[in-house]
Design a protein around this motif. Structure first.
Motif, PDB file in Angstrom:
ATOM      1  N   GLU A  26      -9.004  -4.886   9.994  1.00 18.16           N
ATOM      2  CA  GLU A  26      -8.057  -3.785   9.989  1.00 18.16           C
ATOM      3  C   GLU A  26      -8.047  -3.009  11.289  1.00 18.16           C
ATOM      4  N   GLN A  97       1.055  -6.664   9.829  1.00 21.55           N
ATOM      5  CA  GLN A  97       0.761  -5.549   8.924  1.00 21.55           C
ATOM      6  C   GLN A  97       1.888  -4.508   8.918  1.00 21.55           C
ATOM      7  N   ILE A 121       3.772  -5.318   2.883  1.00 24.65           N
ATOM      8  CA  ILE A 121       3.571  -4.555   4.118  1.00 24.65           C
ATOM      9  C   ILE A 121       4.741  -3.601   4.330  1.00 24.65           C
ATOM     10  N   ASN A 137       8.264  -0.662  -0.402  1.00 23.71           N
ATOM     11  CA  ASN A 137       7.659  -0.804   0.927  1.00 23.71           C
ATOM     12  C   ASN A 137       8.674  -0.622   2.058  1.00 23.71           C
ATOM     13  N   ARG A 285       0.718   2.371   5.022  1.00 22.71           N
ATOM     14  CA  ARG A 285      -0.515   1.574   4.946  1.00 22.71           C
ATOM     15  C   ARG A 285      -1.665   2.373   4.352  1.00 22.71           C
ATOM     16  N   ARG A 288       0.337   4.177   0.669  1.00 20.64           N
ATOM     17  CA  ARG A 288       1.260   3.371  -0.138  1.00 20.64           C
ATOM     18  C   ARG A 288       2.495   4.173  -0.528  1.00 20.64           C
TER      19      ARG A 288
END
Length: 544
Positions: A26, A97, A121, A137, A285, A288
């Motif tokens: 990450e 990502q 993502i 998203n 990210r 959410r």
């Protein structure tokens, strides 16, 4: 009692070590950026600066993979299926990502292909078109154009209280009908204010109309990308030409146009939008979820443009960002500057009185000679870098520009392609029709190359009937498309020489270099080898 404690500690250690690889993965965030335009467009340059600023604000851990759709040139020439296949092949071993879509063309493409980009993502768009059936998203950032229009018109009238007319400069094809509607709606609310529209049929007629704008007016500038005659333009360059000759100040809604002579306005800020898009993606990210609002505009003014049109600084709104502002020494040292000016004027009078007219004539003549020398030097320098027959770059200019392009390619870690073109059976053209006819064929091919290449590409007459095209930021797929367009157009073309019609074909060799292999000599050799393969395989073809 100790055994359960030890077992629990071991279990926690296993969990901790199990999460370390995930945590390390990450630390680097791959973001796919799909841009509607080409990398040389002023809006894109500002947008990319915003991406870099956002990366710095987020610790420098974001790696951008940018794809330019070049919508003003390609439009529908490349289908969604071809784009998706290209992305799938290029990024087969890369996981993303975050997905960012800049402006309408790219955003619409991403929306139509949601299944490819995924639903886990964050996908962030900047567009003035709504998202239908958006997933959790997905986030749309859109500028409040109506508010920006109202703010900009209010600013223009506040800074120019004598204004009774607003002239809107528009191009063709660009989708600005909503902006026009907002302008009309705002003007209707203003008593004694009239709206007129200047359409860009072509650049000379547009500038002629701008010159005739009355003094009690202000200009509003939308984006002129195409004119009525079908010619394409860079909006910033058009605005720079307008502001140089306009008798009244011009206002706009786009930050990428600041610095071209416009006073400014409530501008759509490409850098701010890029930062907000990255912020939105990072927020999703982490949480959410997205925030409700991400501002996309700010009031920005150009001090130089305000000074040119005698707009006082106290008419700049509080909190406005002012660029090109120069600190004034007059207010602080008015008395001293007046005394100094008087002393210098008296001294200048004495000098002028002492020196006779002959010295002045000699000085003037010297300036004229210097100017003539400079003009001659500039002309000679230009001719030394230009092929006299075709007007393209020559070998000298190619190697100088090529080295600069290679350095930039290595710095940005982007691809570059070279095209080597040769007219097939050119000797037979000379033998059959004469060398003057051969020159006409060469000029025709140069015209075809110029029409098909991008503005950023460098076209060179390398020698005789050989040509080279340097295409920065272009991979093998894009170079093959360009080469095939040139080859097909050459094959279809007819060169008129007197009463005769001459047809010709070309063989094209293509070589695409990765950044670390970017060398002119290496690229030329490989492109030349590919071109000779095309010759051996029957001519009138493209080989890579």
């Amino acid at each position: 009692m100790r055994k359960p404690v030890k077992t629990g500690m071991m279990f926690l250690c296993i969990l901790f070590w199990g999460y370390i690889p995930s945590f390390a993965a990450e630390t680097s965030i791959n973001a796919l950026v799909i841009d509607s335009y080409s990398p040389s467009v002023p809006w894109t340059l500002e947008f990319n600066r915003g991406l870099q600023e956002a990366n710095e604000l987020h610790g420098g851990n974001i790696q951008y993979f940018i794809e330019y759709m070049d919508s003003s040139r390609i439009q529908s020439a490349v289908s969604d299926e071809q784009w998706v296949a290209y992305l799938r092949n290029k990024y087969a071993n890369t996981s993303f990502q975050m997905i960012l879509g800049d402006s309408n063309f790219a955003s619409d493409f991403i929306r139509r292909n949601r299944d490819y980009f995924g639903r886990e993502i964050p996908i962030v768009y900047y567009s003035n078109r709504p998202i239908e059936g958006a997933n959790d998203n997905e986030k749309l950032l859109t500028a409040d154009i109506q508010a920006s229009v109202a703010e900009t018109i209010g600013l223009a009238l506040a800074q120019n209280p004598q204004a009774r007319n607003i002239y809107l400069v528009r191009g063709y094809k660009y989708d600005d009908e909503q902006i026009v509607a907002y302008i009309q709606e705002t003007v209707k609310k203003k008593p004694n204010l009239r709206l007129s529209i200047i359409y860009a049929q072509n650049l000379p007629s547009l500038l002629a109309e701008v010159r005739r704008v009355p003094k009690d007016s202000v200009l509003l500038y939308s984006l002129v990308m195409w004119d009525g005659d079908g010619n394409t333009h860079i909006p910033r360059d058009v605005l720079a030409k307008i502001t140089r000759i306009a008798p009244v100040p011009a206002y706009t809604f786009w930050i990428s146009l600041l610095g071209s002579g416009t006073v400014g306005g409530d501008v759509i800020d490409a850098k701010l939008i890029a930062r907000q898009m990255v912020d939105a993606g990072m927020e999703y990210r982490e949480k959410r979820a997205y925030s409700a609002n991400y501002p996309c505009s700010a009031i920005m003014l150009d001090w130089k443009a305000m000074e040119k049109h005698s707009i006082r600084m106290d008419r700049a709104p509080k909190g406005a960002v002012v660029i090109n502002r120069r600190e004034s020494l007059w207010a602080a040292y008015k008395t001293e500057l007046l005394a100094l000016a008087a002393a210098l004027a008296f001294l200048l009078f004495i000098v002028i009185f002492i020196w006779d007219r002959r010295v002045h004539k000699l000085n003037r003549r010297l300036k004229e000679l210097n100017a003539e020398v400079m003009r001659a030097k500039e002309l000679a320098e230009s001719e030394a870098r230009t092929d006299a027959l075709t007007g393209l770059s020559n070998r000298r200019d190619f190697f100088e520009k090529g080295k600069q392009i290679c350095s930039e390619i290595k710095r940005l870690q982007r691809p570059m392609s070279l095209l080597m073109l040769d007219i097939d059976n050119f000797k037979s053209v000379n033998d059959k029709y004469g060398h003057e006819a051969g020159d006409v064929v060469i000029k025709n091919l140069a015209k075809i190359i110029t029409e098909e290449k991008r503005e950023a590409d460098v076209a060179v007459r390398f020698g005789g009937e050989e040509f080279v095209v340097v295409a920065p930021f272009t991979d093998e797929g894009g170079a093959l498309l360009l080469a095939e367009r040139i080859r097909e157009k050459a094959e279809r073309s007819v060169t008129s020489y007197g009463e005769r019609e001459i047809r010709f074909t070309v063989s094209v060799g293509v070589f695409s270099a990765i950044p670390n292999e970017c060398s002119l000599d290496y690229g030329l050799k490989n492109a030349d080898d590919a071109m000779y393969r095309a010759k051996k395989q029957g001519k009138n073809r493209v080989c890579a």
